[in-house]
Design a protein around this motif. Structure first.
Motif, mmCIF file in Angstrom:
data_model
loop_
_atom_site.group_PDB
_atom_site.id
_atom_site.type_symbol
_atom_site.label_atom_id
_atom_site.label_comp_id
_atom_site.label_asym_id
_atom_site.label_seq_id
_atom_site.Cartn_x
_atom_site.Cartn_y
_atom_site.Cartn_z
ATOM 1 N N THR A 125 -33.260 -16.409 -45.297
ATOM 2 C CA THR A 125 -34.167 -15.288 -45.066
ATOM 3 C C THR A 125 -35.619 -15.752 -45.102
ATOM 4 O OG1 THR A 125 -32.588 -13.727 -46.047
ATOM 5 C CG2 THR A 125 -34.895 -13.026 -45.936
ATOM 6 N N ALA A 126 -35.951 -16.545 -46.124
ATOM 7 C CA ALA A 126 -37.319 -17.074 -46.235
ATOM 8 C C ALA A 126 -37.653 -17.984 -45.055
ATOM 9 C CB ALA A 126 -37.477 -17.825 -47.554
ATOM 10 N N HIS A 127 -36.679 -18.771 -44.609
ATOM 11 C CA HIS A 127 -36.907 -19.668 -43.478
ATOM 12 C C HIS A 127 -37.159 -18.874 -42.188
ATOM 13 C CE1 HIS A 127 -36.592 -23.113 -40.854
ATOM 14 N NE2 HIS A 127 -35.622 -22.526 -40.178
ATOM 15 N N ILE A 128 -36.379 -17.818 -41.957
ATOM 16 C CA ILE A 128 -36.589 -16.999 -40.756
ATOM 17 C C ILE A 128 -37.990 -16.387 -40.773
ATOM 18 C CG2 ILE A 128 -35.857 -14.904 -39.539
ATOM 19 C CD1 ILE A 128 -32.980 -15.494 -40.551
ATOM 20 N N LEU A 129 -38.403 -15.864 -41.905
ATOM 21 C CA LEU A 129 -39.732 -15.261 -42.004
ATOM 22 C C LEU A 129 -40.835 -16.303 -41.800
ATOM 23 C CD1 LEU A 129 -38.985 -12.959 -45.047
ATOM 24 C CD2 LEU A 129 -39.647 -12.159 -42.770
ATOM 25 N N THR A 130 -40.633 -17.491 -42.347
ATOM 26 C CA THR A 130 -41.633 -18.552 -42.207
ATOM 27 C C THR A 130 -41.696 -19.065 -40.775
ATOM 28 O OG1 THR A 130 -41.278 -19.205 -44.514
ATOM 29 C CG2 THR A 130 -42.330 -20.820 -43.079
ATOM 30 N N GLU A 131 -40.539 -19.366 -40.191
ATOM 31 C CA GLU A 131 -40.474 -19.898 -38.824
ATOM 32 C C GLU A 131 -40.976 -18.892 -37.798
ATOM 33 O OE1 GLU A 131 -38.662 -23.050 -37.146
ATOM 34 O OE2 GLU A 131 -40.082 -23.408 -38.758
ATOM 35 N N SER A 132 -40.761 -17.619 -38.054
ATOM 36 C CA SER A 132 -41.167 -16.586 -37.099
ATOM 37 C C SER A 132 -42.666 -16.330 -37.122
ATOM 38 C CB SER A 132 -40.434 -15.276 -37.405
ATOM 39 O OG SER A 132 -40.859 -14.756 -38.659
ATOM 40 N N GLY A 133 -43.350 -16.912 -38.112
ATOM 41 C CA GLY A 133 -44.781 -16.692 -38.248
ATOM 42 C C GLY A 133 -45.125 -15.498 -39.113
ATOM 43 N N TRP A 134 -44.097 -14.765 -39.559
ATOM 44 C CA TRP A 134 -44.331 -13.609 -40.418
ATOM 45 C C TRP A 134 -44.882 -14.071 -41.768
ATOM 46 C CZ3 TRP A 134 -42.443 -8.595 -38.750
ATOM 47 C CH2 TRP A 134 -42.752 -7.579 -39.638
ATOM 48 N N GLY A 135 -44.259 -15.117 -42.292
ATOM 49 C CA GLY A 135 -44.688 -15.691 -43.570
ATOM 50 C C GLY A 135 -44.145 -14.937 -44.762
ATOM 51 N N CYS A 136 -43.962 -15.643 -45.862
ATOM 52 C CA CYS A 136 -43.515 -15.010 -47.106
ATOM 53 C C CYS A 136 -43.734 -15.980 -48.256
ATOM 54 C CB CYS A 136 -42.032 -14.639 -47.033
ATOM 55 S SG CYS A 136 -40.902 -16.059 -46.983
ATOM 56 N N SER A 137 -43.802 -15.413 -49.443
ATOM 57 C CA SER A 137 -43.606 -16.205 -50.651
ATOM 58 C C SER A 137 -42.132 -16.076 -50.995
ATOM 59 C CB SER A 137 -44.471 -15.690 -51.798
ATOM 60 O OG SER A 137 -45.854 -15.830 -51.482
ATOM 61 N N ALA A 138 -41.565 -17.084 -51.646
ATOM 62 C CA ALA A 138 -40.139 -17.036 -51.940
ATOM 63 C C ALA A 138 -39.844 -17.769 -53.238
ATOM 64 C CB ALA A 138 -39.330 -17.648 -50.799
ATOM 65 N N PHE A 139 -39.015 -17.131 -54.064
ATOM 66 C CA PHE A 139 -38.514 -17.723 -55.303
ATOM 67 C C PHE A 139 -37.022 -17.936 -55.101
ATOM 68 C CE2 PHE A 139 -42.325 -15.440 -56.248
ATOM 69 C CZ PHE A 139 -42.981 -16.216 -57.192
ATOM 70 N N LEU A 140 -36.629 -19.187 -54.922
ATOM 71 C CA LEU A 140 -35.281 -19.516 -54.459
ATOM 72 C C LEU A 140 -34.445 -20.125 -55.585
ATOM 73 C CD1 LEU A 140 -36.379 -21.068 -51.051
ATOM 74 C CD2 LEU A 140 -35.633 -18.715 -51.489
ATOM 75 N N GLY A 141 -33.131 -19.928 -55.490
ATOM 76 C CA GLY A 141 -32.209 -20.444 -56.494
ATOM 77 C C GLY A 141 -31.674 -21.820 -56.179
ATOM 78 N N GLY A 142 -32.315 -22.514 -55.250
ATOM 79 C CA GLY A 142 -31.924 -23.874 -54.882
ATOM 80 C C GLY A 142 -33.089 -24.531 -54.161
ATOM 81 N N ASN A 280 -23.429 -16.002 -44.007
ATOM 82 C CA ASN A 280 -24.763 -16.059 -44.610
ATOM 83 C C ASN A 280 -25.844 -15.766 -43.571
ATOM 84 O OD1 ASN A 280 -23.674 -16.783 -47.119
ATOM 85 N ND2 ASN A 280 -23.816 -18.972 -46.674
ATOM 86 N N SER A 281 -25.655 -16.280 -42.344
ATOM 87 C CA SER A 281 -26.637 -16.060 -41.278
ATOM 88 C C SER A 281 -26.696 -14.594 -40.877
ATOM 89 C CB SER A 281 -26.288 -16.921 -40.061
ATOM 90 O OG SER A 281 -26.384 -18.292 -40.355
ATOM 91 N N VAL A 282 -25.542 -13.945 -40.794
ATOM 92 C CA VAL A 282 -25.517 -12.520 -40.455
ATOM 93 C C VAL A 282 -26.270 -11.717 -41.520
ATOM 94 C CG1 VAL A 282 -24.041 -10.493 -40.129
ATOM 95 C CG2 VAL A 282 -23.380 -12.686 -39.130
ATOM 96 N N ALA A 283 -26.049 -12.048 -42.799
ATOM 97 C CA ALA A 283 -26.717 -11.329 -43.888
ATOM 98 C C ALA A 283 -28.231 -11.524 -43.835
ATOM 99 C CB ALA A 283 -26.162 -11.801 -45.231
ATOM 100 N N ALA A 284 -28.669 -12.769 -43.667
ATOM 101 C CA ALA A 284 -30.113 -13.042 -43.605
ATOM 102 C C ALA A 284 -30.743 -12.387 -42.379
ATOM 103 C CB ALA A 284 -30.358 -14.549 -43.593
ATOM 104 N N ALA A 285 -30.037 -12.454 -41.246
ATOM 105 C CA ALA A 285 -30.538 -11.806 -40.033
ATOM 106 C C ALA A 285 -30.660 -10.304 -40.229
ATOM 107 C CB ALA A 285 -29.618 -12.118 -38.858
ATOM 108 N N ALA A 286 -29.698 -9.720 -40.950
ATOM 109 C CA ALA A 286 -29.729 -8.277 -41.191
ATOM 110 C C ALA A 286 -30.993 -7.872 -41.949
ATOM 111 C CB ALA A 286 -28.478 -7.855 -41.963
ATOM 112 N N ILE A 287 -31.354 -8.645 -42.977
ATOM 113 C CA ILE A 287 -32.598 -8.362 -43.706
ATOM 114 C C ILE A 287 -33.796 -8.451 -42.769
ATOM 115 C CG2 ILE A 287 -34.175 -9.157 -45.502
ATOM 116 C CD1 ILE A 287 -31.829 -10.195 -47.073
#
Length: 452
Positions: A125-142, A280-287
């Motif tokens: 999800t964070a990668h899609i937002l970053t790559e799309s230019g939308w941008g985000c901060s992210a606290f990730l579990g890995g 996982n991709s379907v879930a992230a895309a849904a968000i």
């Protein structure tokens, strides 16, 4: 937070704690902390200017009580000297979950909850937002392979967070949009039984302000939340978001069309292998689609995602010798990972090394662990990694081992693993576990490379 100069972490090497430590370090606070053992994460923190020590040293806690905020993880034992010290001296102490709630409050929080799949889905999800230019901060579990970190920082107000059910931590979050991936029995030392796990997830769903996107079949309904409820699934057409005709190439990377309420995104290719990454991709895309990211940007970003360290992470891949490492530590995670690995490497002998994590989890799910692990050709079962727990009489890896029906199996102490593998013929090898089995990734990879 303006009143604090120092942020001190007790358990700074944890994946969630280290992300928050990095965040405050970027804001200019003096960040330091204690952890039990050195690791790649603590080394990275030190390289970023964060002070880390590994002995229980109350004298290393910043002396300025009023100017120091102490953040603790629930994994820390109650009798740790530093924890006793800060409590007696009157420092302000917050759990990691509380501080994450404070960080995300007032921001547009996109969260991923669930007993499995949180880390990959939130990182994607964070990668899609970053790559799309939308941008985000992210606290990730890995650790994201794309970015080499578990923290992303953006100037915008969008923040992606992993909503952890352990210790009911996720009840500190009030997301705008949240996926819920699974509600299986886990952390029964906290919840007692599956009913209480489900009650906590329903309470969490009630705190989502905009849209809950639950995996199709999960018992989350409009009766549980004022948010809109949508569903996603690997390939169930009854869901609002699902994959159409998912099919792998010769390397295990799946391509599919993504059906969503606005139409169809054609020819989506997962950048990481395994059927589980379609879901996982379907879930992230849904968000991201719900949030407003354009469909084509979602499609492209899924293709450039390189995964998360220790999530079906392939370290060596040849037609005659392959090695994968995965964080799976719950029976359903193991079963899913084993199924995905079988898809990636069809017809090859699969040898699995598994290190059980926690005495309570081993006790509560011994039969389920054995059933999942019976899906490999050979099991190398290690002793239990205790983490925060004291031993429980009668609870050892033996209670899993005795039930395993794999064609071959062996029970070893962790210290015996490398010597055993030196003599073991390997086709496809996978290491599983959330303990310290990851310390063997590099030695195993180097040892196997010498065989090529």
């Amino acid at each position: 937070m303006a009143e604090y100069k120092n942020i001190y972490f007790i358990g700074i090497g944890g994946i969630g704690m280290s992300a928050i430590a990095r965040f405050y370090n970027t804001l200019g606070y003096k960040v330091s902390g204690y952890d039990k053992t050195p690791s790649a994460i603590t080394a990275a923190l030190e390289s970023e200017g964060i002070g880390v020590h590994f002995d229980d040293r109350p004298d290393l806690v910043p002396a300025d009580v009023e100017g120091t905020l102490v953040i603790v993880t629930p994994a820390i034992p109650e009798d740790l000297g530093e924890l006793v010290f800060v409590r007696e001296r009157g420092y302000r102490i917050l759990k990691r979950s509380r501080i994450l709630g404070e960080i995300t409050e007032g921001r547009r929080c996109l969260a991923v909850a669930g007993t499995h799949g949180k880390t990959t889905t939130s990182t994607l999800t964070a990668h899609i937002l970053t790559e799309s230019g939308w941008g985000c901060s992210a606290f990730l579990g890995g650790i994201s392979v794309n970015y080499g970190t578990n923290l992303l920082v953006s100037q915008g107000d969008t923040v992606v967070a992993e909503a952890d059910e352990f210790d009911r931590s996720f009840l500190q979050l009030h997301p705008e949009i949240s996926v819920i991936t699974a509600m299986d029995a886990d952390h029964l030392d906290i919840y007692g039984d599956l009913l209480h796990v489900k009650e906590a997830f329903k309470a969490y769903a009630s705190q989502v302000r905009g849209t809950v996107i639950a995996k199709y079949g999960i018992d989350i309904t409009p009766a549980d939340t004022a948010a809109e409820v949508k569903t996603y699934h690997y390939n169930a057409p009854e869901a609002d978001f699902y994959a159409v005709n998912p099919h792998p190439d010769g390397l295990g990377h799946f391509t599919f069309d993504l059906a969503y309420p606005g139409g169809m995104i054609e020819n989506v290719r997962c950048g990481v292998p395994g059927w589980v990454n379609v879901e996982n991709s379907v879930a992230a895309a849904a968000i991201c689609l719900t949030y407003g990211v354009p469909p084509e940007a979602v499609r492209k970003a899924i293709g450039t995602f390189r995964g998360v360290k220790r999530r079906l992470e392939i370290h060596l891949n040849t037609p005659v010798l392959s090695y994968i490492d995965d964080y799976a530590h719950h029976p359903k995670e193991l079963a899913t990972a084993i199924s995905s690995i079988r898809d990636i490497f069809p017809g090859r002998k699969l040898t699995a090394v598994f290190q059980p994590h926690l005495y309570t989890r081993t006790r509560d799910f011994a039969a389920e662990f054995a059933e999942a692990l019976s899906g490999v050709d050979k099991l190398i079962l290690l002793d239990i990694y205790p983490a925060r727990e004291e031993p429980i009489p009668g609870v050892t890896s033996q209670i899993i081992y005795d039930r395993v029906t794999a064609p071959e199996k062996v029970l070893l102490k962790k210290e015996e693993l490398m010597d055993y593998l030196e003599k073991e013929p390997v086709d496809v090898l996978v290491t599983f576990g959330a303990g310290n089995v990851d310390r063997y990734i590099e030695p195993i990879t180097e040892m196997l490379r010498k065989r090529l």
